[in-house]
Scaffold this motif. Structure first.
Motif, PDB file in Angstrom:
ATOM      1  N   PHE A  16       0.840  -1.207   0.000  1.00 14.29           N
ATOM      2  CA  PHE A  16       0.000   0.000   0.000  1.00 14.29           C
ATOM      3  C   PHE A  16       0.876   1.259   0.000  1.00 14.29           C
ATOM      4  O   PHE A  16       0.579   2.234  -0.683  1.00 14.29           O
ATOM      5  CB  PHE A  16      -0.933   0.021   1.213  1.00 14.29           C
ATOM      6  N   THR A  17       1.958   1.217   0.792  1.00 17.48           N
ATOM      7  CA  THR A  17       2.854   2.387   0.861  1.00 17.48           C
ATOM      8  C   THR A  17       3.445   2.681  -0.519  1.00 17.48           C
ATOM      9  O   THR A  17       3.464   3.835  -0.979  1.00 17.48           O
ATOM     10  CB  THR A  17       3.994   2.118   1.872  1.00 17.48           C
ATOM     11  N   ILE A  18       3.911   1.628  -1.203  1.00 15.27           N
ATOM     12  CA  ILE A  18       4.513   1.822  -2.539  1.00 15.27           C
ATOM     13  C   ILE A  18       3.431   2.256  -3.537  1.00 15.27           C
ATOM     14  O   ILE A  18       3.664   3.108  -4.402  1.00 15.27           O
ATOM     15  CB  ILE A  18       5.242   0.542  -3.001  1.00 15.27           C
ATOM     16  N   ALA A  19       2.221   1.684  -3.389  1.00 11.86           N
ATOM     17  CA  ALA A  19       1.121   2.060  -4.292  1.00 11.86           C
ATOM     18  C   ALA A  19       0.815   3.550  -4.158  1.00 11.86           C
ATOM     19  O   ALA A  19       0.654   4.268  -5.160  1.00 11.86           O
ATOM     20  CB  ALA A  19      -0.122   1.228  -3.960  1.00 11.86           C
ATOM     21  N   ARG A  20       0.745   4.042  -2.914  1.00 15.46           N
ATOM     22  CA  ARG A  20       0.464   5.486  -2.708  1.00 15.46           C
ATOM     23  C   ARG A  20       1.569   6.344  -3.302  1.00 15.46           C
ATOM     24  O   ARG A  20       1.321   7.413  -3.851  1.00 15.46           O
ATOM     25  CB  ARG A  20       0.307   5.766  -1.215  1.00 15.46           C
ATOM     26  N   TYR A  21       2.832   5.850  -3.140  1.00 12.24           N
ATOM     27  CA  TYR A  21       3.972   6.575  -3.707  1.00 12.24           C
ATOM     28  C   TYR A  21       3.812   6.662  -5.233  1.00 12.24           C
ATOM     29  O   TYR A  21       4.041   7.696  -5.843  1.00 12.24           O
ATOM     30  CB  TYR A  21       5.272   5.856  -3.309  1.00 12.24           C
TER      31      TYR A  21
END
Length: 967
Positions: free
Chosen positions: A783-788
């Protein structure tokens, strides 16, 4: 009196009205044994109102009416008076005492009640019996609560300071001979043992944090102090021993050296051992922070020689006995105390701590006379062996147990005892400034009181002498990072205290005498000519001696510095200036720094190689590297390149040594290394980036090393041209991709960030993430990488990663506050903004992963508020129409939400308590809103309610509320 009561009035202030408080205090044999106050204050200290009433009673005893105990007054009343007294008493306080009065009346009238089995009745205003325990009042619950709170803050928000002040309070209680000292320490220890982090640290195999470790050390030292109380009763001691053993046997109990497995010798071991006797660490018993205190329980104070030492300043041997050897006195007739040195010093600490300062001082003098005699004997032994040792150039003689960094802090203890006797108590000397730093102490010479000395010795010169003896003691470097770090820290603490002493003629004479003894001490001195190869380096100590001696005896100062350098105990830089040595090991800063001559470069290389070969402690090499760096980068002139390279080499060695072992200073070491490499220049940075795998973990390499190298500050600091910047960036990107391959979980995001400016590298990093997503990544990381990705303008890639994250997630019906909920809502909002196809793709994943009704209804509501596809992806047409809950994909979501509400309702009703009824009715109202989104929703909901009324008809009150709200 035994019971004092009164009212205390607190005057009005600008914000608070005047307040009156009722205070009651019980006391027994000059001790306050219990307190109550209407202010309800909760603290381990008495409230201001209790203090005010106590002081009023002390200062104005004649103003306080003294009464007989109430039982005496009642005895003088007849039947009618007693009846009147009781009725008036009940009337005055009927709301509080009536239930108690009726209960007591019933018990008194019942012939076989417990109250009638006992003769007489209690009287709170009469004193305790002479056999009763009498101790100062201590609010035990409050002590527990405060310690628990401070520990839960993990050393943050000043909690470490607070715990240290509680330890200081224990020491103060011991000094006042207040029996609560040990009680309070027991309560503190129980909370320390219950700290949930202990089992966590043990499971993870990580060491306790340094702040916490120091608190545990102090706890262990305090228990040694408590059990060595010279006047404690045997039953007290056996009770403490049981407690200490119980704590020590718990598997979470921290070990003495902070390192699982390698510990110091027993408290009663001999002074000097040959390192050949060192047993296998596996055979050694497990030593916890309480082991010293447990061993201390075997010690007693009954020895007649010891009793005479501590009870008189003038205890000497008769003059006719002074010929020949004696274990009890030296040749001047002064008493000696031959005991394992740290144990003897623990006795001194106990005497000091329990309020016997004169006795502590007498024992300290006897210990120092013993150490002097030992020093003389060792010099004689060395004189006989000198020739052979110098030829061999090696020795196995050493102390396995060093006094500096020892758990009982023997040298610090003797130094404090002696300097406290010489302290000039100025006015306000204990006042602490706003900044929180107290003024340095001021000392004066106080002659040593003794029956046989010439009177030219002072307690202050003894303090200096014992500190130099302890720090110059030749000893083996302990195993374990924590123990090694403690040696360095303790040495720094002693040196800081020595720097508070004004070196006058008397102290300079003591300093010179000890320095000469240290140089001549052979294998028994850390600065001797031949020493054990695993010896503790004398680098910091030699630096102090050099700067202290230089103004008074330059020749001796340089002799010491050169010895320290030749033994490679310090990083030594000898700069030739007019044929004389100039700067040694950073021990002096000459104003005219001349450049290094070729001979010195060769010397530096030799020193560097010798350090790398002889010193096996990472903490010490790191310290040497830091010192070299400081000397090499003076604020007022150019850097010294050769020395900078030495610092870097040592730093790289530390990195390799600590790469596979856990070390709490590791982050600091990595940051320092990057700073050092930056000072050396761009080639050094390229080199550490290219060989990262032998120096750093993948996480360190991406998040600290490459990130710092690529930062704006580094580029400015090095004033690089374009090709150099590109070379660095290319190395950083290669490192990032290698780290992402090795550890995608922890390095993927850093790798993407580092590769942002290079299209091919960025694509490669993204592919690594996608490949790792199905196996090695958690939903949080994805999720963190997706938001990035969304933030970088890649919404479709963000959608792909969010979909992968959803497959790893599982939210149960009752997890309505789960941290991943925000990510789920974001992923659905992203899909909705991309269009109907993306929404249709994510809804089945949501339905499979999320079983929480409130979260599902929230997603449903958001999806029906606006039309999908508002992100406006180029080349796509969107109808702009709102979506219906009757058709796919929202129909599937609606069914799942209704089903989640039904399941959750049944789960909640299986164990619901009346206090949750109101909340449950609100939950059903929310469920109805969702049911009504379906075409036949109102019929479905009515059937659902009927079912509930049928199944749960036993819960009458709840079903009544359901009928009231839903019919």
């Amino acid at each position: 009196g035994f019971h004092l009561s009164g009212t205390v009035t607190e005057p009005a202030t600008a914000t608070e009205p005047e307040m009156t408080y009722k205070v009651a205090i019980s006391f027994d044999r000059c001790k306050i044994t219990s307190v109550t106050c209407g202010c309800g204050n909760k603290d381990i200290f008495y409230c201001a109102h209790v203090v005010a009433l106590s002081l009023y009673r002390i200062r104005k005893p004649d103003q306080v009416k003294l009464r007989l105990p109430i039982s005496e007054t009642l005895f003088q009343m007849n039947r009618d008076q007693l009846q009147k007294f009781v009725q008036y008493l009940i009337t005055a306080h009927h709301t509080e005492v009536l239930p108690t009065a009726q209960k007591l009346a019933d018990e008194i009238l019942s012939s076989n009640s417990e109250i009638n089995q006992v003769h007489g009745a209690p009287d709170p205003t009469a004193g305790a019996s002479i056999d009763d325990e009498n101790c100062w009042h201590l609010d035990e619950e409050q002590v527990r609560e405060q310690v628990k709170l401070f520990l839960s803050q993990g050393g943050y928000y000043g909690s470490g300071k607070q715990l240290n002040s509680m330890f200081a309070k224990v020491r103060e209680m011991l000094r006042m001979r207040d029996s609560n000292g040990a009680r309070m320490l027991t309560l503190i220890t129980e909370q320390f043992m219950a700290d949930p982090r202990l089992s966590l640290w043990r499971q993870q195999g990580t060491g306790i944090t340094e702040k916490c470790r120091q608190l545990w050390d102090e706890l262990g030292a305090l228990w040694v102090c408590v059990v060595l109380n010279p006047h404690c009763k045997l039953e007290e001691k056996s009770c403490w021993l049981r407690q200490l053993r119980k704590w020590g046997e718990m598997d979470v109990c921290p070990l003495e050296d902070g390192n699982y497995g390698n510990e110091l010798p027993n408290i009663t071991n001999a002074l000097t051992q040959s390192s050949g006797h060192s047993q296998d660490s596996l055979a050694r018993p497990r030593r916890t922070v309480f082991t010293r205190a447990i061993e201390g329980c075997d010690l007693h104070w009954q020895d007649s020689h010891l009793q005479r030492i501590i009870s008189s300043d003038f205890y000497v041997s008769p003059s006719y006995q002074r010929e020949g050897e004696s274990l009890l006195f030296n040749s001047q007739g002064q008493p000696l105390w031959l005991e394992h040195v740290p144990t003897a010093c623990a006795r001194v600490d106990a005497l000091r701590s329990h309020g016997y300062p004169r006795e502590a001082l007498r024992l300290t003098v006897a210990i120092i006379n013993t150490l002097r005699l030992q020093q003389q004997r060792q010099l004689e032994i060395y004189k006989h062996q000198k020739k052979e040792l110098l030829q061999r150039g090696a020795t196995t003689i050493t102390n396995l147990e060093g006094w500096v960094g020892h758990p009982l802090n023997p040298i610090g203890c003797l130094f404090l005892t002696l300097t406290e006797a010489c302290r000039l108590e100025e006015e306000n000397c204990l006042e602490i400034s706003d900044a929180g730093d107290s003024k340095p102490p001021v000392y004066q010479h106080v002659p040593v009181v003794t029956g046989s000395q010439d009177g030219d010795e002072s307690y202050l010169s003894l303090a200096l002498e014992v500190a130099l003896m302890g720090m110059g003691q030749q000893r083996v470097m302990p195993e374990g990072l924590y123990a090694q770090d403690k040696v360095c820290r303790n040495e720094e603490q002693i040196i800081a205290r020595l720097q508070d002493l004004e070196l006058d003629a008397v102290l300079v004479q003591t300093l010179r005498k000890q320095c000469i003894l240290l140089l001549e001490g052979g294998p028994f001195s850390g600065l001797g000519e031949v020493i054990h190869r695993e010896s503790v380096p004398m680098h910091t100590f030699a630096k102090y001696l050099f700067s202290a001696l230089l103004p008074h005896d330059a020749d001796l100062a340089y002799k010491l510095a050169l010895r320290a350098m030749r033994l490679v105990h310090g990083l030594a830089v000898v700069q030739a200036r007019d044929g004389a040595p100039g700067q040694v090991g950073g021990m002096a800063e000459p104003s005219d720094r001349s450049c290094l001559l070729p001979g010195d470069m060769l010397r530096l290389r030799t020193v560097l190689e010798a350090i790398q070969k002889n010193i096996h402690s990472s903490s010490l090499i790191f310290k040497l590297a830091q010192d070299a760096f400081k000397i090499a980068t003076p604020a007022d002139s150019n850097s010294d390149t050769t020395l900078l390279n030495v610092a870097l080499e040592l730093g790289l060695q530390v990195m390799r040594m600590t790469l596979s072992t856990l070390n709490w200073r590791r982050r600091e070491m990595v940051r320092w290394l990057v700073t050092c490499a930056t000072e050396v220049g761009v080639r050094a940075l390229v080199s550490i980036l290219q060989s990262w795998y032998s120096l750093f973990t993948p996480t360190e390499a991406t998040s600290i090393v490459a990130a710092t190298v690529m930062s704006h500050n580094t580029i400015l600091r090095l004033s690089l041209d374009y090709p150099q910047r590109e070379e660095l960036a290319s190395c950083a990107r290669t490192l990032a991709l290698q780290c992402a391959m090795k550890d995608p979980q922890n390095c993927a995001l850093s790798a993407l960030t580092l590769c942002e400016k290079d299209h091919i590298a960025f694509e490669t990093a993204y592919q690594i993430v996608i490949d790792a997503a199905s196996t090695g990544m958690t939903y949080t990381q994805l999720f963190t990488i997706a938001r990035y990705m969304e933030h970088r303008g890649y919404p479709l890639r963000a959608f792909k990663l969010a979909s992968l994250a959803m497959t790893h997630l599982n939210l149960a019906y009752n997890q309505d506050t789960h941290p991943a909920i925000n990510d789920v809502l974001w992923a659905c909002a992203l899909s909705h903004s991309l269009g109907k196809n993306e929404l249709a793709a994510i809804i089945p994943l949501v339905v499979k992963s999320v079983h929480c009704a409130t979260v599902l209804s929230d997603i449903l509501r958001r999806c029906t508020m606006t039309a999908p596809g508002l992100a406006g992806i180029p080349g796509r047409r969107n109808s702009g129409k709102l979506m219906s809950t009757d058709k796919a994909p929202l129909r599937q979501l609606l069914d799942a939400t209704i089903s989640a509400y039904i399941n959750t309702t049944h789960s909640r009703l299986t164990h619901i308590s009346p206090r949750h009824y109101g909340e449950f009715i609100e939950f059903l109202s929310k469920a109805r809103e969702t049911f009504l989104l379906a075409q036949d929703g109102h019929i479905q909901f009515a059937q659902f309610i009927d079912n509930l009324k049928q199944i749960y008809k036993g819960k009458k009150k709840l079903m009544l509320l359901v009928r009231e709200r839903f019919g």
